[in-house]
Write a protein that holds these residues in place. Sequence first.
Motif, PDB file in Angstrom:
ATOM      1  N   THR A   1       0.851  -1.193   0.000  1.00 25.36           N
ATOM      2  CA  THR A   1       0.000   0.000   0.000  1.00 25.36           C
ATOM      3  C   THR A   1       0.882   1.236   0.000  1.00 25.36           C
ATOM      4  OG1 THR A   1      -1.721  -1.152   1.259  1.00 25.36           O
ATOM      5  CG2 THR A   1      -1.803   1.263   1.223  1.00 25.36           C
ATOM      6  N   ALA A   2       0.817   2.008  -1.058  1.00 26.48           N
ATOM      7  CA  ALA A   2       1.652   3.204  -1.158  1.00 26.48           C
ATOM      8  C   ALA A   2       1.179   4.276  -0.180  1.00 26.48           C
ATOM      9  CB  ALA A   2       1.620   3.747  -2.581  1.00 26.48           C
ATOM     10  N   ALA A   3       2.124   5.024   0.348  1.00 35.48           N
ATOM     11  CA  ALA A   3       1.792   6.166   1.197  1.00 35.48           C
ATOM     12  C   ALA A   3       1.307   7.322   0.343  1.00 35.48           C
ATOM     13  CB  ALA A   3       3.015   6.592   1.998  1.00 35.48           C
ATOM     14  N   ASP A   4       0.359   8.094   0.870  1.00 39.09           N
ATOM     15  CA  ASP A   4      -0.089   9.306   0.183  1.00 39.09           C
ATOM     16  C   ASP A   4      -0.474  10.351   1.219  1.00 39.09           C
ATOM     17  OD1 ASP A   4      -2.767   8.774   1.032  1.00 39.09           O
ATOM     18  OD2 ASP A   4      -3.166   7.613  -0.781  1.00 39.09           O
ATOM     19  N   ALA A   5      -0.935  11.481   0.761  1.00 39.24           N
ATOM     20  CA  ALA A   5      -1.252  12.586   1.665  1.00 39.24           C
ATOM     21  C   ALA A   5      -2.395  12.260   2.615  1.00 39.24           C
ATOM     22  CB  ALA A   5      -1.586  13.842   0.866  1.00 39.24           C
ATOM     23  N   GLY A   6      -3.192  11.247   2.287  1.00 35.44           N
ATOM     24  CA  GLY A   6      -4.312  10.850   3.140  1.00 35.44           C
ATOM     25  C   GLY A   6      -4.004   9.700   4.065  1.00 35.44           C
ATOM     26  N   THR A   7      -2.754   9.250   4.103  1.00 37.69           N
ATOM     27  CA  THR A   7      -2.373   8.152   4.985  1.00 37.69           C
ATOM     28  C   THR A   7      -2.290   8.631   6.434  1.00 37.69           C
ATOM     29  OG1 THR A   7      -1.101   7.064   3.232  1.00 37.69           O
ATOM     30  CG2 THR A   7      -0.618   6.413   5.488  1.00 37.69           C
ATOM     31  N   PHE A   8      -2.941   7.904   7.326  1.00 37.31           N
ATOM     32  CA  PHE A   8      -2.844   8.185   8.758  1.00 37.31           C
ATOM     33  C   PHE A   8      -1.595   7.497   9.311  1.00 37.31           C
ATOM     34  CE2 PHE A   8      -7.202   9.223   8.039  1.00 37.31           C
ATOM     35  CZ  PHE A   8      -7.579  10.091   9.052  1.00 37.31           C
ATOM     36  N   TYR A   9      -0.848   8.224  10.128  1.00 37.64           N
ATOM     37  CA  TYR A   9       0.327   7.680  10.799  1.00 37.64           C
ATOM     38  C   TYR A   9       0.120   7.717  12.304  1.00 37.64           C
ATOM     39  CZ  TYR A   9       3.110   7.518   6.536  1.00 37.64           C
ATOM     40  OH  TYR A   9       3.592   7.203   5.290  1.00 37.64           O
ATOM     41  N   ASP A  10       0.710   6.733  12.980  1.00 41.58           N
ATOM     42  CA  ASP A  10       0.754   6.728  14.438  1.00 41.58           C
ATOM     43  C   ASP A  10       1.734   7.811  14.863  1.00 41.58           C
ATOM     44  OD1 ASP A  10       1.426   6.214  17.120  1.00 41.58           O
ATOM     45  OD2 ASP A  10       1.191   4.047  16.896  1.00 41.58           O
ATOM     46  N   LEU A  11       1.241   8.872  15.493  1.00 41.78           N
ATOM     47  CA  LEU A  11       2.066  10.033  15.814  1.00 41.78           C
ATOM     48  C   LEU A  11       2.969   9.806  17.019  1.00 41.78           C
ATOM     49  CD1 LEU A  11      -0.445  12.973  15.237  1.00 41.78           C
ATOM     50  CD2 LEU A  11       1.068  11.844  13.587  1.00 41.78           C
ATOM     51  N   ALA A  12       2.752   8.716  17.768  1.00 42.58           N
ATOM     52  CA  ALA A  12       3.582   8.396  18.929  1.00 42.58           C
ATOM     53  C   ALA A  12       3.649   9.607  19.854  1.00 42.58           C
ATOM     54  CB  ALA A  12       4.952   7.906  18.473  1.00 42.58           C
ATOM     55  N   SER A  13       4.845  10.020  20.260  1.00 37.25           N
ATOM     56  CA  SER A  13       4.953  11.074  21.281  1.00 37.25           C
ATOM     57  C   SER A  13       4.628  12.472  20.788  1.00 37.25           C
ATOM     58  CB  SER A  13       6.354  11.070  21.910  1.00 37.25           C
ATOM     59  OG  SER A  13       6.468  10.024  22.845  1.00 37.25           O
ATOM     60  N   VAL A  14       4.403  12.652  19.510  1.00 35.03           N
ATOM     61  CA  VAL A  14       3.845  13.929  19.060  1.00 35.03           C
ATOM     62  C   VAL A  14       2.489  14.146  19.738  1.00 35.03           C
ATOM     63  CG1 VAL A  14       3.081  15.281  17.051  1.00 35.03           C
ATOM     64  CG2 VAL A  14       5.123  13.849  16.891  1.00 35.03           C
ATOM     65  N   THR A  15       1.851  13.051  20.163  1.00 36.15           N
ATOM     66  CA  THR A  15       0.621  13.123  20.942  1.00 36.15           C
ATOM     67  C   THR A  15       0.770  14.026  22.154  1.00 36.15           C
ATOM     68  OG1 THR A  15       0.016  10.873  20.255  1.00 36.15           O
ATOM     69  CG2 THR A  15      -1.039  11.715  22.253  1.00 36.15           C
TER      70      THR A  15
END
Length: 365
Positions: free
Chosen positions: A62-76
């Motif tokens: 699955t290619a990454a794109d601008a709509g891909t959600f990422y686990d932000l980890a400690s940015v939380t």
Amino acid sequence: MPGHGRLHAELQRLLDAAVKDGITPSAVCAVAVDGQRLPVITAGDAVRFGADGIELPVDQRTAADAGTFYDLASVTKAFTAVAALALVDGGVLHLDEAVPVPAGGAGVTLRQLLTHTSGLPGIWEGWRGPLAAGAGFDRTALIADLLALEPVHPPGTHFEYSCAGFNTIMALAEHTTGRSWPELVTGHVLSRLAPDTALTFAPDPGRTAATEYQPEHGRGMVRGTVHDEAAWSLGGASGNAGMFGTAPALLDFGEALRAGLPGILSPATADAMWTDQLPAVLGASLPTSGAEFGHGLGLRIGQAAWMGSPAARGHNGFTGTSLLVDRGAGISVVLLGNRVHPRRELSNFQPVRLAVSRAVYTALS
């Protein structure tokens, strides 16, 4: 902005190189300069390894794109800080009063928790016992275990980055308000950014970048649920981790931070996020505090390993994520990756963060 085409090309080169060199399976970068947003840059695969941890054929990734959600980890933690500070503005919590939960012994304050000077240890591993026993997670019992952590330093005498401290902020806010943490963050932060913001504790797994293969925890390939084990044990939404987002949505948050979080925090409280708190909090302990950079209320300041400027504020995350904001330079920079896919030992992501930050600052000069 003038020369944005050259900056876009350089950022694309950096992301492509990070993927090619095996530093991360994917990366997405979003940048705003003086409010003008560059086209989002993407590279690599959001999902490269299957449910069994085996690398997928190219046509099944699955290619990454601008709509891909990422686990932000400690940015939380930046969202945790804003939610807690909104409660301060509302008179519900207080920065310099001892918190009404038994955290780290007597006298711990919210200001200390937000600046990693509470004396609490860096991590809490209370989730390991229930997991090893196969007993499942009892959130109430886990919170009680978290709040029973013994301090490793007297409050206000030492800087020690503490995920446990930010989960204590969550417990404090829930205890004081009687509301769940997702309710508090959504009501005080996310809904005020935009009602339909692509920032959430519960993303669509099918639109989310995969993180780590964790068969040892019975999780398999983690996708769409938080990677951090402490946050996972607490239900997925916690003070130290659990937020997911797309690069454009996190850039919205960065731009709101840069503007002083209008409609979310009072100007004075927003400025306190931006202002180094360590000299006042640590006092005479500052020279030996262990902090090699400044720290506002929830934001790291001038972290040389990745920020590229002593004037920058922001936060990074273990999974391969970061948010950088610089008011003076007028920039917000989001970099999202899943460098822990399929294993956390994959890479050191700091050089990629630093190269991206420097590329943006160089373009401005």
